[in-house]
Design a protein around this motif. Structure first.
Motif, PDB file in Angstrom:
ATOM      1  N   GLY A   1     -11.945  23.360 -44.688  1.00 33.69           N
ATOM      2  CA  GLY A   1     -12.525  24.268 -43.704  1.00 33.69           C
ATOM      3  C   GLY A   1     -11.386  24.745 -42.809  1.00 33.69           C
ATOM      4  N   SER A   2     -11.564  25.923 -42.167  1.00 27.18           N
ATOM      5  CA  SER A   2     -10.501  26.347 -41.249  1.00 27.18           C
ATOM      6  C   SER A   2     -10.450  25.413 -40.047  1.00 27.18           C
ATOM      7  N   ASP A   3     -11.546  24.706 -39.780  1.00 32.33           N
ATOM      8  CA  ASP A   3     -11.546  23.708 -38.701  1.00 32.33           C
ATOM      9  C   ASP A   3     -10.364  22.741 -38.834  1.00 32.33           C
TER      10      ASP A   3
ATOM     11  N   PHE B   1     -14.700  29.978 -29.544  1.00 32.28           N
ATOM     12  CA  PHE B   1     -15.232  28.965 -30.460  1.00 32.28           C
ATOM     13  C   PHE B   1     -14.883  27.567 -29.933  1.00 32.28           C
TER      14      PHE B   1
ATOM     15  N   ALA C   1     -10.570  34.180 -31.395  1.00 35.48           N
ATOM     16  CA  ALA C   1     -11.362  34.472 -32.586  1.00 35.48           C
ATOM     17  C   ALA C   1     -11.547  35.977 -32.585  1.00 35.48           C
TER      18      ALA C   1
ATOM     19  N   ASN D   1     -16.868  34.461 -31.941  1.00 39.41           N
ATOM     20  CA  ASN D   1     -18.125  33.737 -32.154  1.00 39.41           C
ATOM     21  C   ASN D   1     -18.401  32.994 -30.857  1.00 39.41           C
TER      22      ASN D   1
ATOM     23  N   ASP E   1      -7.975  33.672 -35.304  1.00 36.53           N
ATOM     24  CA  ASP E   1      -9.026  33.074 -36.127  1.00 36.53           C
ATOM     25  C   ASP E   1      -9.917  34.206 -36.614  1.00 36.53           C
TER      26      ASP E   1
ATOM     27  N   ALA F   1     -12.363  34.225 -38.967  1.00 31.85           N
ATOM     28  CA  ALA F   1     -13.409  33.626 -39.810  1.00 31.85           C
ATOM     29  C   ALA F   1     -14.404  34.678 -40.316  1.00 31.85           C
ATOM     30  N   TYR F   2     -14.601  35.757 -39.544  1.00 31.59           N
ATOM     31  CA  TYR F   2     -15.613  36.756 -39.912  1.00 31.59           C
ATOM     32  C   TYR F   2     -14.982  38.077 -40.372  1.00 31.59           C
TER      33      TYR F   2
ATOM     34  N   THR G   1     -11.782  31.692 -43.566  1.00 33.48           N
ATOM     35  CA  THR G   1     -12.704  30.703 -44.127  1.00 33.48           C
ATOM     36  C   THR G   1     -13.480  31.250 -45.317  1.00 33.48           C
TER      37      THR G   1
ATOM     38  N   SER H   1     -16.431  29.864 -45.677  1.00 32.26           N
ATOM     39  CA  SER H   1     -17.756  29.357 -45.281  1.00 32.26           C
ATOM     40  C   SER H   1     -18.749  30.465 -44.968  1.00 32.26           C
ATOM     41  N   LYS H   2     -18.278  31.667 -44.741  1.00 30.52           N
ATOM     42  CA  LYS H   2     -19.174  32.744 -44.295  1.00 30.52           C
ATOM     43  C   LYS H   2     -19.470  33.697 -45.456  1.00 30.52           C
TER      44      LYS H   2
ATOM     45  N   ARG I   1     -16.224  23.259 -47.748  1.00 30.62           N
ATOM     46  CA  ARG I   1     -15.157  23.189 -46.758  1.00 30.62           C
ATOM     47  C   ARG I   1     -13.855  23.786 -47.302  1.00 30.62           C
TER      48      ARG I   1
HETATM   49  C1  LIG Z   1     -14.759  31.497 -35.114  1.00 33.42           C
HETATM   50  C2  LIG Z   1     -14.864  30.417 -36.121  1.00 33.42           C
HETATM   51  N1  LIG Z   1     -13.752  29.822 -36.541  1.00 33.42           N
HETATM   52  C3  LIG Z   1     -13.780  28.843 -37.455  1.00 33.42           C
HETATM   53  C4  LIG Z   1     -14.964  28.382 -37.975  1.00 33.42           C
HETATM   54  C5  LIG Z   1     -14.944  27.207 -38.891  1.00 33.42           C
HETATM   55  O1  LIG Z   1     -15.057  27.542 -40.198  1.00 33.42           O
HETATM   56  P1  LIG Z   1     -14.882  26.485 -41.348  1.00 33.42           P
HETATM   57  O2  LIG Z   1     -16.222  26.309 -41.955  1.00 33.42           O
HETATM   58  O3  LIG Z   1     -13.900  27.132 -42.270  1.00 33.42           O
HETATM   59  O4  LIG Z   1     -14.321  25.215 -40.796  1.00 33.42           O
HETATM   60  C6  LIG Z   1     -16.162  28.968 -37.576  1.00 33.42           C
HETATM   61  C7  LIG Z   1     -17.444  28.463 -38.095  1.00 33.42           C
HETATM   62  O5  LIG Z   1     -18.490  28.600 -37.529  1.00 33.42           O
HETATM   63  C8  LIG Z   1     -16.109  30.008 -36.620  1.00 33.42           C
HETATM   64  O6  LIG Z   1     -17.225  30.576 -36.169  1.00 33.42           O
END
Ligand SMILES: Cc1ncc(COP(=O)(O)O)c(C=O)c1O
Length: 369
Positions: free
Chosen positions: A91-93, A117, A160, A164, A191, A193-194, A221, A223-224, A232
């Motif tokens: 995950g990017s987390d 975030f 971000a 988010n 970041d 992610a979107y 990511t 994940s979206k 992950r």
């Molecule tokens: C802005 C932002 N960064 C990172 C993430 C984390 O994504 P990942 O599932 O890749 O850990 C999210 C997930 O909600 C997000 O909204």
């Protein structure tokens, strides 16, 4: 000799961290539940990714490739990058955490924005450093506010883009202005992610800015839009010196084999992503218009969710709407911890859920307070 304690004690600051609370999943007593609280795609993953995941089940006794080369090469070829500049994460987390682990320590500061975030703050504090929160303007990152907050202790800045839970973005000209105004030793984390969802001519996910600067990284990511949240899969595009530093501390097998295989297959299937993005685009517009038509305010979003603001009237607040929607099986995200006590974030869901929420909120707003 150090003082003996009666039990293990975490480093100073760790117990000050408010743990991340994921989006709700259940609604008591409701059988058909639509989870619209975690910005997951309603369209699932590419069938090719699912096939690759299943095929990987045949070799579970083997360690994965610690370099995740197949995935890095697939990402590199789709985005026109050098695989040496790509690092994959659980995950990017995980990558956000590694950046803090490597570039921050006690006494350092990390800049985050008012509605940013929550993971940024958690990871900055986890590294023993201090989060410095700057104001946003109209729910949007404010470059001047960030630059004004820089001190000689600043080591990292997180934004971000899109944000988010706001869904707003800043144009690439603003990203360049931010980079130009930061000291060269401060890591700027973009970041994105979107990013897949954004359809704006003045938006750029960060690739060009990373390519031309030694202190900028972009995280992404699967994940979206790619629909692989369960596996992950995240990645970072960064200068090789930064990749090298993170590689020294990450888990040697941080990416599991099914995730590597499914991620590579997913990114090669760009036609699937185009469809997911078109579906989202249509629904972001429909939801925004429909919700505004029933008297709610919606922050303009370029991502796959909308931030809905409720009236200050008793019985019509976000908490009341949350309860009302949950009892009908629609789970949105309360965003109080993001600085929006009277708003809910709704992910674009399947058609029937989007229609259902519009209808339910129409009823909610029409009710006597
Ligand atoms: C802005 C932002 N960064 C990172 C993430 C984390 O994504 P990942 O599932 O890749 O850990 C999210 C997930 O909600 C997000 O909204």
């Amino acid at each position: 000799m150090s003082v003996e304690m009666s039990k293990p004690v975490p480093r100073p600051g760790i117990l000050d961290i408010a743990a991340y609370v994921p989006g709700k999943e259940h609604a008591a007593g409701v059988t058909r539940v639509y989870k619209l609280s975690s910005n997951e795609t309603p369209l699932g993953a590419s069938p090719k990714a699912i096939e690759a995941f299943k095929a990987a089940a045949g070799n579970l006794e083997r360690y994965p490739d610690g370099q995740a080369l197949e995935l890095r090469e697939a990402i590199a070829s789709v985005h026109g990058l050098n695989p040496a500049n790509i690092l994959c994460g659980n995950g990017s987390d995980e990558l956000l955490g590694l950046l803090c682990h490597v570039y921050l320590g006690p006494g350092d500061e990390g800049i985050i924005t008012e509605h940013g975030f929550l993971v940024y703050k958690i990871q900055i504090m986890g590294a023993g450093a201090t989060p410095v929160v700057v104001k946003e303007k109209n729910h949007t990152v404010d470059v001047d506010a960030i630059l004004a907050a820089v001190t000689d202790k600043t080591k990292i800045v997180f934004i971000a883009n899109p944000g988010n839970p706001t869904g707003t973005y800043i144009p690439v000209s603003e990203i360049r202005r931010l980079q130009a105004g930061l000291p060269k030793h401060v890591v700027l984390v973009l970041d994105a992610a979107y990013a897949e969802y954004v359809r704006r001519n003045d938006y750029e996910s960060g690739i060009e800015v990373v390519s031309s600067n030694a202190n900028v990284v972009m995280t992404r990511t699967f994940s979206k839009a790619y629909g692989l949240a369960a596996l992950r899969v995240g990645w970072m595009y960064a200068p090789v010196e930064i990749i090298d530093a993170l590689n020294r501390v990450r888990g040697p097998f941080n990416m599991n084999a099914p995730a590597i295989a499914a991620g590579a297959a997913a990114i090669r299937d760009q036609s699937f992503i185009q469809e997911a993005v078109s579906f989202n685009q249509m629904w972001i517009e429909k939801l925004t218009n429909a919700l505004e038509a029933i008297g709610l305010k919606v922050t303009p979003s370029v991502a796959n969710f909308v931030l809905i603001h409720f009236p200050e009237t008793d019985g019509k607040r976000a908490a009341d709407a949350d309860e009302f929607l949950t009892s009908r099986g629609y789970i949105l995200r309360a965003v109080r911890s993001y600085g929006f006590p009277n708003s809910l974030r709704m992910s674009v869901g399947p058609e029937e859920a989007n229609h259902g929420v519009i209808e339910a909120l129409g009823e909610f707003m029409g009710r006597k307070a």
